[in-house]
Design a protein around this motif. Structure first.
Motif, PDB file in Angstrom:
ATOM      1  N   SER A   1       0.999  -1.151   0.158  1.00 18.66           N
ATOM      2  CA  SER A   1      -0.313  -0.016  -0.020  1.00 18.66           C
ATOM      3  C   SER A   1       0.994   1.509   0.152  1.00 18.66           C
ATOM      4  O   SER A   1       0.736   2.299  -1.082  1.00 18.66           O
ATOM      5  CB  SER A   1      -0.806  -0.590   0.985  1.00 18.66           C
ATOM      6  OG  SER A   1      -0.283   0.021   2.614  1.00 18.66           O
ATOM      7  N   LYS A   2       1.764   1.210   0.790  1.00 16.82           N
ATOM      8  CA  LYS A   2       2.883   2.198   0.452  1.00 16.82           C
ATOM      9  C   LYS A   2       3.601   2.986  -0.834  1.00 16.82           C
ATOM     10  O   LYS A   2       3.463   3.742  -1.066  1.00 16.82           O
ATOM     11  CB  LYS A   2       3.759   2.113   1.513  1.00 16.82           C
ATOM     12  CG  LYS A   2       4.158   2.781   2.736  1.00 16.82           C
ATOM     13  CD  LYS A   2       4.874   3.981   2.615  1.00 16.82           C
ATOM     14  CE  LYS A   2       4.354   4.614   3.406  1.00 16.82           C
ATOM     15  NZ  LYS A   2       3.121   5.332   5.117  1.00 16.82           N
ATOM     16  N   ILE A   3       3.826   1.489  -1.337  1.00 14.21           N
ATOM     17  CA  ILE A   3       4.845   1.656  -2.769  1.00 14.21           C
ATOM     18  C   ILE A   3       3.195   2.313  -3.749  1.00 14.21           C
ATOM     19  O   ILE A   3       3.717   3.191  -4.617  1.00 14.21           O
ATOM     20  CB  ILE A   3       4.765   0.589  -3.366  1.00 14.21           C
ATOM     21  CG1 ILE A   3       6.041  -0.123  -2.243  1.00 14.21           C
ATOM     22  CG2 ILE A   3       5.339   0.490  -4.857  1.00 14.21           C
ATOM     23  CD1 ILE A   3       6.945  -1.546  -2.354  1.00 14.21           C
ATOM     24  N   LEU A   4       1.875   1.963  -3.576  1.00 16.19           N
ATOM     25  CA  LEU A   4       0.948   2.282  -4.792  1.00 16.19           C
ATOM     26  C   LEU A   4       0.768   3.736  -4.293  1.00 16.19           C
ATOM     27  O   LEU A   4       0.699   4.710  -5.115  1.00 16.19           O
ATOM     28  CB  LEU A   4       0.085   1.100  -4.165  1.00 16.19           C
ATOM     29  CG  LEU A   4      -1.412   1.553  -5.303  1.00 16.19           C
ATOM     30  CD1 LEU A   4      -1.070   1.566  -6.852  1.00 16.19           C
ATOM     31  CD2 LEU A   4      -2.471   1.266  -4.868  1.00 16.19           C
ATOM     32  N   SER A   5       0.717   4.103  -3.444  1.00 17.44           N
ATOM     33  CA  SER A   5       0.317   5.210  -2.108  1.00 17.44           C
ATOM     34  C   SER A   5       0.971   6.336  -2.515  1.00 17.44           C
ATOM     35  O   SER A   5       1.085   7.124  -3.926  1.00 17.44           O
ATOM     36  CB  SER A   5       0.449   5.676  -1.081  1.00 17.44           C
ATOM     37  OG  SER A   5      -0.098   6.532  -0.920  1.00 17.44           O
TER      38      SER A   5
END
Ligand code: ASP
Ligand code: MG
Length: 422
Positions: A125-129
């Motif tokens: 989720s961090k990478i996508l965000s």
């Protein structure tokens, strides 16, 4: 607000993550809560890490390094600026795993598992965000553990609906005042003591439904690598047909019997609030996919589902007496205590048969315990076929070259336990 769910297959490499941005172009200026799974097969890798750590087998550091490399490889392809804060943020997240594996386990296996395996979703989720922010799709990242509260039943956390609902209103909805999109994690939750829990494998769909329920979302879209819900798994059959619409009831039945396209727990919360669920292809987002709602039209075509690697266990009293309520209650108690799920059961005067998933650890244990009290026969390597809205042609089709060991029919559904003909 709509809730989207992107699973592991839609985040398996840099190209897939870029594709998520493409999908989102179709939903500009809409409020979206985006629930993500871990990337690709990361959850399996983290399970291996957890096993290695807990049971002291294999090279735990190497497993962890492979997981890190997999993610940093993707990050390198997504972020040209090597000073980008993503590098630090993700390194810091992985430090939590470094810390865990440095010390000996102190909690139960299941509790350690959740602390370790949940990291897959946090990192993805961090990478996508950050990637979406980078390409102009502005969003807020949210730690779902601040919203989704469960009991401390590790690896199968039960949702505290009341607290989760309050949290969703207090912590999730206000994020939409600054940005249209919130990115968060599927599969994981938090306890009142701030431990991490998980909802069971493949539980991200369920998270999407929980958040939709708690925020009265207008709809949920699960983005898949298939065009929608098909009448059979394309892994086994090539001439599958797309089902454009199905009722919550049919969707629950199909998911319950093993259609892997939606997690079985997903439907109920949506049905309770009459929230539409779409299953759509992330490859062709403009296609309609499948709509699941409360319209009961019956399926246009028989649907069938295979569960392979099943074991059929037949249980009879040692004294050839009848199987009575008391024996049944003992059998159920024993299965429940080992957390074994029954896929099909049948009761006759002198025996009781259950079909369950074969599990290397649990199945021998179940048989051993049952044998203390009963005569037990079992067949391994059997498969369970379920056909919803069956007809003769479909039954013939699924049972070609098979020997049927057990059969059960209701008005709409037939189930066959079969093995390959010798
Ligand atoms: N990442 C978790 C799993 O692989 C949850 C999910 O994918 O839904 O089981
Ligand atoms: Mg998955």
């Amino acid at each position: 607000m709509k809730v989207f769910k992107f699973g592991g297959a839609s985040l398996k490499d840099a190209a897939s993550i870029k594709n998520v941005a493409t999908v989102l172009q179709h939903y500009q200026k809409q409020k979206l809560t985006i629930v993500v799974s871990a990337m690709g097969k990361t959850t399996n890798a983290l399970e291996n890490l957890c096993d290695g750590y807990y049971f002291q087998k294999g090279d735990v550091n190497q497993i962890l390094n492979e997981i890190k490399d997999f993610h940093f490889n993707i990050i390198h392809q997504l972020f040209a600026d090597k000073q980008h804060l993503i590098y630090n943020e993700v390194s810091n997240l992985f430090v939590e795993l470094d810390w865990i594996i440095e010390e000996n386990p102190v909690h139960s296996y299941d509790q350690e598992y959740d602390q370790i395996v949940s990291l897959g979703e946090i990192v993805s989720s961090k990478i996508l965000s950050l990637y979406l922010n980078e390409v102009g799709i502005k969003n807020n990242w949210m730690d779902v553990r601040d919203v989704l509260q469960t009991d401390n039943n590790y690896r199968e956390g039960k949702v505290d609906w009341e607290i989760t609902q309050t949290n969703a209103l207090e912590n999730l909805l206000p994020l939409f005042t600054s940005k249209d999109i919130v990115i968060t994690q599927g599969f994981i939750g938090g306890t009142s003591e701030n431990y991490t829990t998980t909802l069971g494998r493949e539980g991200s769909d369920y998270t999407a439904a929980i958040l939709a329920y708690c925020t009265n979302a207008e709809e949920v879209i699960i983005w898949k690598d298939v065009p929608g819900v098909l009448n059979a798994d394309p892994k086994w059959f090539n001439d599958t047909v797309l089902i454009p619409q199905l009722s919550y009831q049919d969707a629950i039945e199909l998911a319950y019997y093993g259609a892997t396209v939606i997690h079985p727990k997903t439907i109920k919360p949506l049905q309770n609030k009459n929230i539409s669920l779409y299953v759509k292809s992330f490859v062709s987002p403009e296609e309609k996919g499948t709509l699941i709602n409360n319209e009961q039209a019956g399926l246009p075509t028989p649907c069938f589902i295979f569960k392979v690697n099943q074991v059929l266990i037949s249980i009879a009293p040692k004294d050839f007496s009848f199987i009575a309520e008391e024996s049944l209650s003992n059998i159920f108690g024993l299965l429940a205590s080992l957390n074994v799920k029954i896929n099909l059961m049948q009761h006759s005067a002198i025996s009781f048969s259950v079909c369950t998933d074969f599990n290397e650890q649990k199945t021998p244990k179940v048989i051993e315990l049952l044998q203390k009290e009963f005569r037990v026969l079992y067949n391994k390597d059997v498969e369970l076929a379920t056909v919803r809205y069956y007809d003769k042609a479909t039954i013939d089709r699924v049972s070609t070259n098979k020997e049927v060991l057990l059969e059960q029919r209701s008005r709409y559904t037939i189930q066959l336990v079969m093995r390959n003909q010798k």
